[in-house]
Structures are given as structure tokens and as C-alpha cells.
Scaffold this active site. Structure first.
Site, PDB file in Angstrom:
ATOM      1  N   LYS A 158       1.079  -1.373   0.156  1.00 28.36           N
ATOM      2  CA  LYS A 158       0.244   0.045   0.235  1.00 28.36           C
ATOM      3  C   LYS A 158       0.493   1.396   0.276  1.00 28.36           C
ATOM      4  CE  LYS A 158      -1.823   3.396   1.988  1.00 28.36           C
ATOM      5  NZ  LYS A 158      -1.733   4.359   1.601  1.00 28.36           N
TER       6      LYS A 158
ATOM      7  N   GLY B  25       6.915   5.926   7.899  1.00 35.27           N
ATOM      8  CA  GLY B  25       6.400   6.754   8.177  1.00 35.27           C
ATOM      9  C   GLY B  25       6.215   7.929   8.899  1.00 35.27           C
ATOM     10  N   SER B  26       5.170   8.927   9.446  1.00 34.35           N
ATOM     11  CA  SER B  26       5.152   9.041  10.518  1.00 34.35           C
ATOM     12  C   SER B  26       4.930   9.104  11.765  1.00 34.35           C
ATOM     13  CB  SER B  26       3.993  10.244  10.340  1.00 34.35           C
ATOM     14  OG  SER B  26       2.751   9.862  10.047  1.00 34.35           O
TER      15      SER B  26
ATOM     16  N   GLY C 280       2.504   5.726  12.720  1.00 39.50           N
ATOM     17  CA  GLY C 280       3.282   4.497  13.434  1.00 39.50           C
ATOM     18  C   GLY C 280       2.761   4.115  14.151  1.00 39.50           C
TER      19      GLY C 280
ATOM     20  N   GLU D 183       8.904   2.241  10.888  1.00 40.66           N
ATOM     21  CA  GLU D 183       9.891   3.206  10.910  1.00 40.66           C
ATOM     22  C   GLU D 183       9.344   4.823  10.664  1.00 40.66           C
ATOM     23  OE1 GLU D 183      13.213   3.289  11.310  1.00 40.66           O
ATOM     24  OE2 GLU D 183      13.170   0.558  11.912  1.00 40.66           O
TER      25      GLU D 183
ATOM     26  N   CYS E  58      13.609  12.067   6.231  1.00 40.03           N
ATOM     27  CA  CYS E  58      12.963  11.786   8.162  1.00 40.03           C
ATOM     28  C   CYS E  58      14.526  12.145   8.646  1.00 40.03           C
ATOM     29  CB  CYS E  58      13.372   9.981   8.073  1.00 40.03           C
ATOM     30  SG  CYS E  58      14.043   8.711   7.502  1.00 40.03           S
TER      31      CYS E  58
ATOM     32  N   GLU F 233       8.668  17.613  14.942  1.00 45.25           N
ATOM     33  CA  GLU F 233       9.303  17.185  13.519  1.00 45.25           C
ATOM     34  C   GLU F 233       8.463  17.941  12.656  1.00 45.25           C
ATOM     35  OE1 GLU F 233       8.126  13.526  11.336  1.00 45.25           O
ATOM     36  OE2 GLU F 233      10.816  13.554  10.378  1.00 45.25           O
TER      37      GLU F 233
HETATM   38  P1  NAD Z   1       1.961   8.985   6.509  1.00 42.95           P
HETATM   39  O1  NAD Z   1       2.681   8.386   7.872  1.00 42.95           O
HETATM   40  O2  NAD Z   1       1.187  10.387   6.494  1.00 42.95           O
HETATM   41  O3  NAD Z   1       1.573   8.022   5.847  1.00 42.95           O
HETATM   42  C1  NAD Z   1       2.552   6.576   5.581  1.00 42.95           C
HETATM   43  C2  NAD Z   1       1.629   6.025   4.822  1.00 42.95           C
HETATM   44  O4  NAD Z   1       0.585   5.515   5.717  1.00 42.95           O
HETATM   45  C3  NAD Z   1       0.906   6.363   3.393  1.00 42.95           C
HETATM   46  O5  NAD Z   1       1.377   5.265   2.866  1.00 42.95           O
HETATM   47  C4  NAD Z   1      -0.501   7.225   4.148  1.00 42.95           C
HETATM   48  O6  NAD Z   1      -1.072   6.658   3.142  1.00 42.95           O
HETATM   49  C5  NAD Z   1      -0.384   5.776   5.539  1.00 42.95           C
HETATM   50  N1  NAD Z   1      -1.292   5.728   6.220  1.00 42.95           N
HETATM   51  C6  NAD Z   1      -2.284   6.903   6.451  1.00 42.95           C
HETATM   52  N2  NAD Z   1      -2.716   6.761   7.529  1.00 42.95           N
HETATM   53  C7  NAD Z   1      -2.778   4.746   7.740  1.00 42.95           C
HETATM   54  C8  NAD Z   1      -3.278   4.694   8.973  1.00 42.95           C
HETATM   55  N3  NAD Z   1      -3.867   5.039   9.918  1.00 42.95           N
HETATM   56  N4  NAD Z   1      -3.262   3.277   9.307  1.00 42.95           N
HETATM   57  C9  NAD Z   1      -2.384   2.660   7.949  1.00 42.95           C
HETATM   58  N5  NAD Z   1      -1.374   3.091   7.112  1.00 42.95           N
HETATM   59  C10 NAD Z   1      -1.958   4.934   6.805  1.00 42.95           C
HETATM   60  O7  NAD Z   1       3.754   9.742   6.005  1.00 42.95           O
HETATM   61  P2  NAD Z   1       4.370  10.752   4.628  1.00 42.95           P
HETATM   62  O8  NAD Z   1       3.613  11.545   5.522  1.00 42.95           O
HETATM   63  O9  NAD Z   1       3.986   9.592   3.680  1.00 42.95           O
HETATM   64  O10 NAD Z   1       5.763  10.538   4.935  1.00 42.95           O
HETATM   65  C11 NAD Z   1       6.193  11.925   5.863  1.00 42.95           C
HETATM   66  C12 NAD Z   1       6.377  10.918   7.446  1.00 42.95           C
HETATM   67  O11 NAD Z   1       8.008   9.480   7.166  1.00 42.95           O
HETATM   68  C13 NAD Z   1       7.687  11.884   7.960  1.00 42.95           C
HETATM   69  O12 NAD Z   1       7.221  11.726   9.644  1.00 42.95           O
HETATM   70  C14 NAD Z   1       9.113  10.666   7.756  1.00 42.95           C
HETATM   71  O13 NAD Z   1      10.091  11.171   8.563  1.00 42.95           O
HETATM   72  C15 NAD Z   1       8.504   9.288   8.050  1.00 42.95           C
HETATM   73  N6  NAD Z   1       9.664   7.997   7.300  1.00 42.95           N
HETATM   74  C16 NAD Z   1      11.026   7.865   8.043  1.00 42.95           C
HETATM   75  C17 NAD Z   1      11.302   7.345   7.569  1.00 42.95           C
HETATM   76  C18 NAD Z   1      12.382   6.339   8.535  1.00 42.95           C
HETATM   77  O14 NAD Z   1      13.061   5.383   7.466  1.00 42.95           O
HETATM   78  N7  NAD Z   1      12.211   6.551   9.891  1.00 42.95           N
HETATM   79  C19 NAD Z   1      11.412   7.388   6.346  1.00 42.95           C
HETATM   80  C20 NAD Z   1      10.813   8.441   5.525  1.00 42.95           C
HETATM   81  C21 NAD Z   1       9.931   8.767   5.812  1.00 42.95           C
END
Ligand code: NAD
Length: 502
Positions: free
Chosen positions: A177, A229-230, A234, A252, A286, A386
Site C-alpha cells: 500500500k 511514515g510518521s 506508526g 520506521e 526522515c 518534526e
Molecule cells: P504518513 O505517516 O502520513 O503516511 C505513511 C503511509 O501510511 C502512507 O502510505 C499512508 O497512506 C499510510 N497511512 C496513513 N494513515 C494510515 C492508517 N491509519 N493506517 C495505515 N496506514 C496509514 O507519512 P508520509 O507523509 O507519507 O511520510 C513522511 C513521514 O515519514 C515523516 O514523518 C518522515 O520522517 C517519515 N519517514 C520515516 C522514514 C524512516 O525510515 N524512519 C523514512 C521516510 C519517511
């Protein structure tokens, strides 16, 4: 309609499906350009994708690990063939500069090459000793089953491969996804998996926003969730998964990373490291550093050199390789950064640069660097949260102990860099700072796929990604074989059975 328009499809059990409830995918450098239109998977389609992955798992698990790995060799050749096209699509879709997109495609390729090589290497398990000489013990890794791969927009090619690669190599099947901001590059990646000959049902693709990810995570047929993601999302995924037996979540998440600039640094290197850490990918990695912690004796000189350099950086068309970086990913991202810029001013910081929107690029989501100086203070939110954009604080320090304290004074612990010529000092920061990735005389960015990629505190839950993901997508089993003709037990456990066979 643009000749490059991508018609979106779901991919379930080897079938490309049109789906419903289409959403538009736009170019953040020019919001008038629609990259494609993608179906938002509904509950039954998400369930069907998990079911297809479940049904495919037994056959894929039984396929030789080396044959599974060889499919990755074919995938590597396809990625090499298509590097430029993949980089261009990524730049148009997420706004990263073409040079960064090319590097990301290469990073994805490296993961695929690593997985291919690992197929014949010895991480499959190990033979260990037993107390009983006649016993052989194999510690073998077994795949969990179905892995949900939920990914962010900012590394839309490499991060999915960090997860899909180890998961599939070890015999799991996957439901992917991708971020709703980058469905086109995700779909292209799945097309390459198909062309490389991965069997139907091994990789399934569902598009859509967070609700689709949540349906996937709630499905009890999913054994492992690999999430990047965020922190907020997470945490939500970990909460949903807490009630499920055997559910593994490798999460992550975000960061509030920093570069520590010591008194003895090479000054130019320190400025360059700060600039690359803060503004590559327009501050949307990130591992981007939104804090530069600078020794007080240098802070004035550093602030001038850093601000002068930052204000000369060109943020523009992602397809122009001479630009330093591109736009933010969407208007929501711009508004979030602007709200933190405004918050910084109300929190009493000393603003050094604040040019705001880039007016020449009104059709896109462009922002200039916002730079300020602030003393450490637990109550100053902008020093702790962040922001995810070109927003950076310069924070003075007096002693190494104070610098480490300032670095650690956030709820995150992802990436840090220290700029120093002193080996004692670098060791001090190595041991005293809380991070997953540490760098010396480098920016806080710069992963390589054979290294673990993860963090602590709000940044990660102890399952690093990339090469280290193998630990999350397999479980270790102990397989003990007795080569003797009678039973001998460990710990001196007696085996006499009164009344047993003579
Ligand atoms: P996000 O958390 O908004 O989304 C990440 C993914 O989760 C997307 O595919 C989104 O559709 C999905 N998602 C959203 N709500 C969900 C839910 N309730 N259940 C399951 N899935 C859901 O993050 P983003 O804006 O795409 O990316 C930016 C964030 O990612 C920043 O916080 C950044 O620091 C982090 N990031 C971390 C790493 C790492 O390895 N630590 C790497 C890249 C980005």
C-alpha cells in the site's frame, strides 16, 4: 490529457483491476499537471489482496530460496534498463530533484542486488552446538506469511524495495500500500516485478489513502506490517496490532535530527554538512536535520555562512538537474511548514532567513529556507517537533555534555552527525547520543542498503529496515535432531521410564 498520463490499477492475485473511487495524482511542482488517476481500494479489494497473498504463500515458501533470489536478478536488469524513466516519473510525481531521484533508483537497485546476492549467502540459519554430542541443532529462519508494506511518499521507490526485497526473498508474500502521493512510481515498480517473473499473488498492490492502509493493517490475515511514515500513523498501527497474536510491526518513523558542529571542526565542511542535512529533498527526509547545534565560539560566523549559502540555493523545477531541490510534496506540507515558521516567531527565536513562498513558482508547492537561532529550551516546540521542510534552528552550546543533552532533548532518535577533528569527542557523541544512524564529518543523511536503517524513541520500534529487515520478516526456529540410538536430554534431565519397554 498528458501523453504521460498513468491509468491507475490495483494488482490482486496477478490481475490488473480498474477499481473505483479514483483520486488524482498531481505534480507538486505544477499542481495543474495530473500525473494519473488511481483507484482507491475498497474493503473487499483489500481483503482480496490479503487473501491472494495468503493463497500464494505456501507455494512461494516452498520455492527454493535461490530461485526466489534469481527473480531479483531479473528485476535488477529491468531497473537498470529503466533508470532514467523511473527517475523522471518520480521527479514529476513527488517533486524531488532528478539527481536525487536517480540516486534513489540506484538505491533501490542496490537493495535488489543485495537480496539477489543474499540468496546464496549464509543468513538462512546456523548450526549450533548441543550439550548432547549426538544432537545436531539447526537454527532456521522461517517466513511469517503475509507482509503488509505501507510506505511514505518521500522515498517511493527505495523504501518499498527495502521491505519487499527481504520479505519476498525469505518466502513471504506481500500486499503493498504505497503513499497516495506517489501511486504512479509504485505501480511502475509492481509492473517491473511482474515483468521479472514473480508469480501471481506474491506481490499485490492496493492504492489509496490512510483508510486503505488501516483496512490492511486491521486484517488478521496479515502477519507482519512493515511501516515507514510518521510517528502518529506508526503509533496507530502498533495500537491496532497490539490485540493480534503473532503480529509483528516494524515501524520506521519520524525524526528531529541534528548536526553537532564542534569548536575544532573544519569550518567549510561543517557548513556544507549542515546545508545538505537541512535542505536536501527540501528538508523532507526522515533524516533531515532541523537542528544545527553549534559551539558558541563559532555560532556567529556559522550563522552567517550557513544563511548566506542557504539563501543562494535554488529551489525549482525538479527536472532541472542544476536546481538544488524542488517543492514540498503538497499544499498541506507547505501550510504545515508555514505554521511552524509562524510558531517559531511567537516562541521568540531570532529569525535569520524567512523568504516564504517562492513567487516565481506559484503553481507549485515551493518554499524558501526558514532559518533561526534559538537557545535550548524545553518549552520551545519548534526545537522538539518534526517539521518536515526547509525549517532549521541553530542552537548554541558550551560543552560537549551540553551538546549531547540538547541533541537528546527530543522524543525522537533517528539520525545525527558530529563535525569534529577529535577522536575522543566523536567517541563521546557516539556513546552519549540516542540515534539509529550516526555520522562523523558527514551530513545526517546518506543510507546504504546493507546497513540497518532505524531509530529509537518515537523514530523506531527496534526493527530496522533495509538489510536488517530480515529479522522482522522471519522467525527463528530451533530444529534438533538426535543421531544417537537412545534418548539423552539436556540439563541432565533423567530419561528413565518405570515400566517402559525394556
Ligand atoms: P504518513 O505517516 O502520513 O503516511 C505513511 C503511509 O501510511 C502512507 O502510505 C499512508 O497512506 C499510510 N497511512 C496513513 N494513515 C494510515 C492508517 N491509519 N493506517 C495505515 N496506514 C496509514 O507519512 P508520509 O507523509 O507519507 O511520510 C513522511 C513521514 O515519514 C515523516 O514523518 C518522515 O520522517 C517519515 N519517514 C520515516 C522514514 C524512516 O525510515 N524512519 C523514512 C521516510 C519517511
Amino acid at each position: 490529457m498528458s501523453p504521460f498520463f498513468v491509468p491507475g490499477r490495483l494488482f490482486i492475485g496477478g490481475e490488473w483491476l480498474k477499481g473505483r473511487n479514483d483520486f488524482d495524482d498531481r505534480n507538486p511542482a505544477d499542481l495543474d499537471e495530473v500525473i494519473g488517476s488511481f483507484p482507491q481500494a475498497d474493503a473487499s479489494e483489500v481483503a482480496a489482496a490479503v487473501e491472494a497473498a495468503r493463497a500464494t504463500f505456501p507455494g512461494w515458501r516452498r520455492t527454493s530460496r535461490i530461485l526466489r533470489a534469481e527473480a531479483f536478478d531479473r528485476l535488477a536488469q529491468l531497473i537498470k534498463r529503466d533508470t532514467d524513466a523511473l527517475a523522471t516519473l518520480m521527479a514529476r510525481e513527488c517533486g524531488k530533484n532528478i539527481t536525487e531521484c536517480r540516486a534513489e533508483v540506484v538505491e533501490g537497485l542496490h537493495m535488489v542486488q543485495y537480496v539477489f546476492g543474499t540468496g546464496r549467502a549464509g543468513v538462512y540459519g546456523e548450526v549450533v552446538a548441543s550439550e548432547i554430542a549426538e544432537k545436531d541443532v539447526l537454527v532456521r529462519r522461517k517466513p511469517w506469511g503475509v507482509v503488509a508494506v505501507v510506505t511514505p511518499w518521500n522515498f517511493p521507490f527505495a523504501v518499498p524495495l527495502w521491505m519487499l526485497g527481504p520479505s519476498l526473498l525469505e518466502g513471504n508474500t506481500c500486499v503493498f500500500k504505497p503513499s497516495e502521493e506517489t501511486p504512479a512510481i509504485a505501480q511502475r515498480l509492481v509492473e517491473l516485478f511482474v515483468e521479472a517473473g514473480f508469480p501471481a499473488g506474491t506481490v499485490n498492490l492496493v492504492h489509496g489513502a490512510g483508510a486503505v492502509g488501516e483496512q490492511l493493517v486491521k486484517n488478521p490475515g496479515v502477519n507482519v506490517v512493515c511501516f515507514t511514515g510518521s510517528y502518529a500513523i506508526g503509533k496507530r498501527i502498533q495500537e491496532i496490532s497490539a490485540g493480534m497474536p503473532d503480529r509483528i510491526v516494524a515501524a520506521e518513523m519520524g525524526g528531529k535530527n541534528a548536526v553537532i558542529v564542534c569548536e575544532d571542526c573544519r569550518f567549510d565542511l561543517a557548513v556544507n554538512a549542515g546545508i545538505l542535512s537541512a535542505f536536501k529533498t527540501t528538508g523532507q527526509r526522515c533524516v533531515s536535520a532541523s537542528r544545527i547545534i553549534v559551539h558558541e565560539s563559532l555560532v556567529e560566523k556559522y550563522a552567517k555562512a550557513f544563511t548566506d549559502t542557504a539563501t543562494r540555493l535554488r529551489f525549482g523545477d525538479p527536472l532541472d538537474p542544476t536546481n538544488f531541490a524542488g517543492p514540498l510534496v503538497n499544499r498541506k506540507g507547505v501550510e504545515k511548514v508555514l505554521s511552524y515558521n509562524a510558531l517559531a516567531k511567537t516562541e521568540g527565536v531570532k529569525v535569520l532567513a524567512d523568504a516564504g513562498d517562492v513567487p516565481a513558482n506559484a503553481k507549485g508547492c515551493f518554499l524558501s529556507p526558514f532559518i533561526y537561532q534559538a537557545n535550548t529550551n524545553p518549552a520551545t516546540r519548534v526545537l522538539h517537533e518534526e517539521v518536515f521542510g526547509p525549517h532549521v534552528a541553530l542552537i548554541p552550546f558550551r560543552t560537549d555534555e551540553e551538546a549531547a543533552r540538547i541533541y537528546n532533548d527530543t522524543e525522537y532518535g533517528l539520525s545525527m552527525a558530529v563535525i569534529t577533528e577529535c577522536y575522543r569527542r566523536m567517541r563521546f557523541f557516539r556513546d552519549e547520543c540516542e540515534y539509529g544512524m550516526g555520522y562523523v564529518n558527514l551530513p545526517s543523511i546518506g543510507a546504504e542498503v546493507h546497513l540497518p536503517f532505524g531509530g529509537v524513541k518515537k523514530s523506531g520500534n527496534g526493527h530496522p529496515s533495509a538489510a536488517a529487515l530480515v529479522d522482522a520478516v522471519t522467525h527463528k526456529t530451533a530444529w534438533t535432531v538426535n543421531h544417537g540410538t537412545d534418548i539423552k536430554m539436556a540439563q541432565g534431565l533423567t530419561t528413565a521410564i518405570e515400566g517402559g519397554p525394556a
